[in-house]
Design a protein around this motif. Structure first.
Motif, PDB file in Angstrom:
ATOM      1  N   LYS A  73      44.176  33.497  32.965  1.00 25.22           N
ATOM      2  CA  LYS A  73      43.568  33.427  34.289  1.00 25.22           C
ATOM      3  C   LYS A  73      42.627  34.616  34.469  1.00 25.22           C
ATOM      4  O   LYS A  73      43.051  35.771  34.379  1.00 25.22           O
ATOM      5  N   ILE A  74      41.355  34.316  34.735  1.00 24.15           N
ATOM      6  CA  ILE A  74      40.382  35.401  34.875  1.00 24.15           C
ATOM      7  C   ILE A  74      39.944  35.606  36.323  1.00 24.15           C
ATOM      8  O   ILE A  74      39.511  36.705  36.688  1.00 24.15           O
ATOM      9  N   TYR A  75      40.027  34.568  37.140  1.00 18.13           N
ATOM     10  CA  TYR A  75      39.730  34.683  38.568  1.00 18.13           C
ATOM     11  C   TYR A  75      40.721  33.835  39.350  1.00 18.13           C
ATOM     12  O   TYR A  75      41.162  32.779  38.873  1.00 18.13           O
ATOM     13  N   SER A  76      41.029  34.280  40.570  1.00 18.10           N
ATOM     14  CA  SER A  76      41.949  33.505  41.401  1.00 18.10           C
ATOM     15  C   SER A  76      41.694  33.800  42.877  1.00 18.10           C
ATOM     16  O   SER A  76      41.319  34.922  43.239  1.00 18.10           O
ATOM     17  N   SER A  77      41.917  32.783  43.697  1.00 20.74           N
ATOM     18  CA  SER A  77      41.770  32.955  45.149  1.00 20.74           C
ATOM     19  C   SER A  77      43.037  33.531  45.770  1.00 20.74           C
ATOM     20  O   SER A  77      43.071  33.807  46.963  1.00 20.74           O
ATOM     21  N   HIS A  78      44.056  33.686  44.966  1.00 16.89           N
ATOM     22  CA  HIS A  78      45.369  34.038  45.496  1.00 16.89           C
ATOM     23  C   HIS A  78      46.007  35.117  44.631  1.00 16.89           C
ATOM     24  O   HIS A  78      46.010  35.010  43.411  1.00 16.89           O
ATOM     25  N   LYS A  79      46.519  36.151  45.257  1.00 15.24           N
ATOM     26  CA  LYS A  79      47.237  37.188  44.535  1.00 15.24           C
ATOM     27  C   LYS A  79      48.610  36.647  44.152  1.00 15.24           C
ATOM     28  O   LYS A  79      49.523  36.603  44.968  1.00 15.24           O
ATOM     29  N   ALA A  99      38.242  29.402  49.480  1.00 13.58           N
ATOM     30  CA  ALA A  99      39.436  28.570  49.640  1.00 13.58           C
ATOM     31  C   ALA A  99      39.860  28.488  51.104  1.00 13.58           C
ATOM     32  O   ALA A  99      40.231  27.420  51.605  1.00 13.58           O
ATOM     33  N   GLU A 100      39.772  29.620  51.790  1.00  9.84           N
ATOM     34  CA  GLU A 100      40.157  29.642  53.208  1.00  9.84           C
ATOM     35  C   GLU A 100      39.211  28.801  54.048  1.00  9.84           C
ATOM     36  O   GLU A 100      39.646  28.042  54.918  1.00  9.84           O
ATOM     37  N   GLU A 101      37.907  28.917  53.783  1.00  6.07           N
ATOM     38  CA  GLU A 101      36.916  28.187  54.576  1.00  6.07           C
ATOM     39  C   GLU A 101      36.954  26.684  54.323  1.00  6.07           C
ATOM     40  O   GLU A 101      36.593  25.890  55.193  1.00  6.07           O
ATOM     41  N   ASN A 102      37.394  26.263  53.142  1.00  6.81           N
ATOM     42  CA  ASN A 102      37.373  24.843  52.778  1.00  6.81           C
ATOM     43  C   ASN A 102      38.765  24.216  52.697  1.00  6.81           C
ATOM     44  O   ASN A 102      38.923  23.117  52.161  1.00  6.81           O
ATOM     45  N   ASN A 145      33.887  20.517  45.691  1.00  8.42           N
ATOM     46  CA  ASN A 145      34.092  21.958  45.803  1.00  8.42           C
ATOM     47  C   ASN A 145      34.083  22.627  44.432  1.00  8.42           C
ATOM     48  O   ASN A 145      33.540  23.729  44.269  1.00  8.42           O
ATOM     49  N   ALA A 146      34.682  21.965  43.459  1.00  9.93           N
ATOM     50  CA  ALA A 146      34.701  22.521  42.101  1.00  9.93           C
ATOM     51  C   ALA A 146      33.293  22.634  41.534  1.00  9.93           C
ATOM     52  O   ALA A 146      32.951  23.614  40.852  1.00  9.93           O
ATOM     53  N   ASN A 147      32.453  21.638  41.808  1.00 13.71           N
ATOM     54  CA  ASN A 147      31.071  21.687  41.337  1.00 13.71           C
ATOM     55  C   ASN A 147      30.298  22.833  41.990  1.00 13.71           C
ATOM     56  O   ASN A 147      29.463  23.486  41.339  1.00 13.71           O
ATOM     57  N   THR A 148      30.570  23.094  43.264  1.00 13.12           N
ATOM     58  CA  THR A 148      29.932  24.226  43.939  1.00 13.12           C
ATOM     59  C   THR A 148      30.342  25.534  43.286  1.00 13.12           C
ATOM     60  O   THR A 148      29.497  26.416  43.038  1.00 13.12           O
TER      61      THR A 148
END
Length: 224
Positions: A117-123, A100-103, A78-81
């Motif tokens: 932190k520049i991007y995150s899947s979670h607030k 993150a939700e789908e996987n 997943n990290a490579n994707t």
């Protein structure tokens, strides 16, 4: 005239004593032989039980390691994707949240080389407590170009409780993509098949009082 043959009392006593000695000696030899055979039987059973425990513990360890390896492989894939998407400029918070939700990934974060932190899947309402120095401490091998992949493994969640299993992957410009999943089920499985559990199950046998795995430094696992 034939004289009556009379046995002297002392002869009778001597004969009785000899018989008693012979009987007790025979009984003592038989008892010791039985004891020896019983000890040999118990020793053989103990060796067999120990071998079974060792085999079971090896199988349990292999099973857990195999599951952990599959978890690690899934996160790295997943990290490579995400790395490919990042190189194409397709990354955003909303993209990571959906991914993150789908996987079934607990959290995905991307940090720059300054530990920000520049991007995150979670607030994350706790982000202000996570200093860049703390991030650098964990991810410095990636930021400094010493490693492209970092297996952080199981760690305690800082604010929400529980355990996480985390990995990190470097981008071309040394940013760090960090993925983690909830490790509670993984730990539960390890506790259910661990060596300590095997030892406790063994002591359910009424003939076994206590079992312990110990090395020169001390006790590693025990039945309780």
């Amino acid at each position: 005239m034939i004289k009556n043959f009379l046995i002297q009392p002392r002869f009778l006593i001597s004969i009785f004593v000899v018989i008693v000695i012979v009987v007790f000696t025979s009984a003592w030899i038989e008892l010791n032989q039985s004891k020896k055979e019983m000890l040999e039987l118990l020793e053989n059973e103990g060796d067999s039980l120990l071998e079974t425990i060792l085999t079971s513990s090896r199988n349990a360890l292999l099973s857990y390691n195999r599951i952990e390896e599959e978890v690690k492989k899934r996160l790295l894939n997943n990290a490579n994707t995400i790395k490919i998407m990042e190189e194409k400029g397709m990354i955003s918070d909303s993209f990571l949240e959906k991914y993150a939700e789908e996987n079934n990934i607990y959290r995905i974060n991307i940090f720059n080389t300054e530990g920000e932190k520049i991007y995150s899947s979670h607030k994350d309402i706790h982000h202000k407590y996570l200093s860049s120095d703390t991030v650098k401490k964990y991810l410095y091998p990636i930021f400094e170009g010493k490693k492209d992949t970092l297996i952080i493994g199981i760690k305690q969640a800082r604010f929400l409780g529980g355990q996480r299993y985390a990995i990190a992957l470097s981008t071309k410009d040394r940013k760090a993509i960090v993925l983690n999943i909830n490790a509670d089920e993984l730990l539960k499985f390890r506790n259910e098949i661990g060596f300590g559990v095997l030892l406790r199950n063994v002591t359910q046998n009424s003939q076994i009082i206590y079992t312990v795995l110990q090395n020169k430094d001390g006790i590693i696992a025990a039945s309780g």
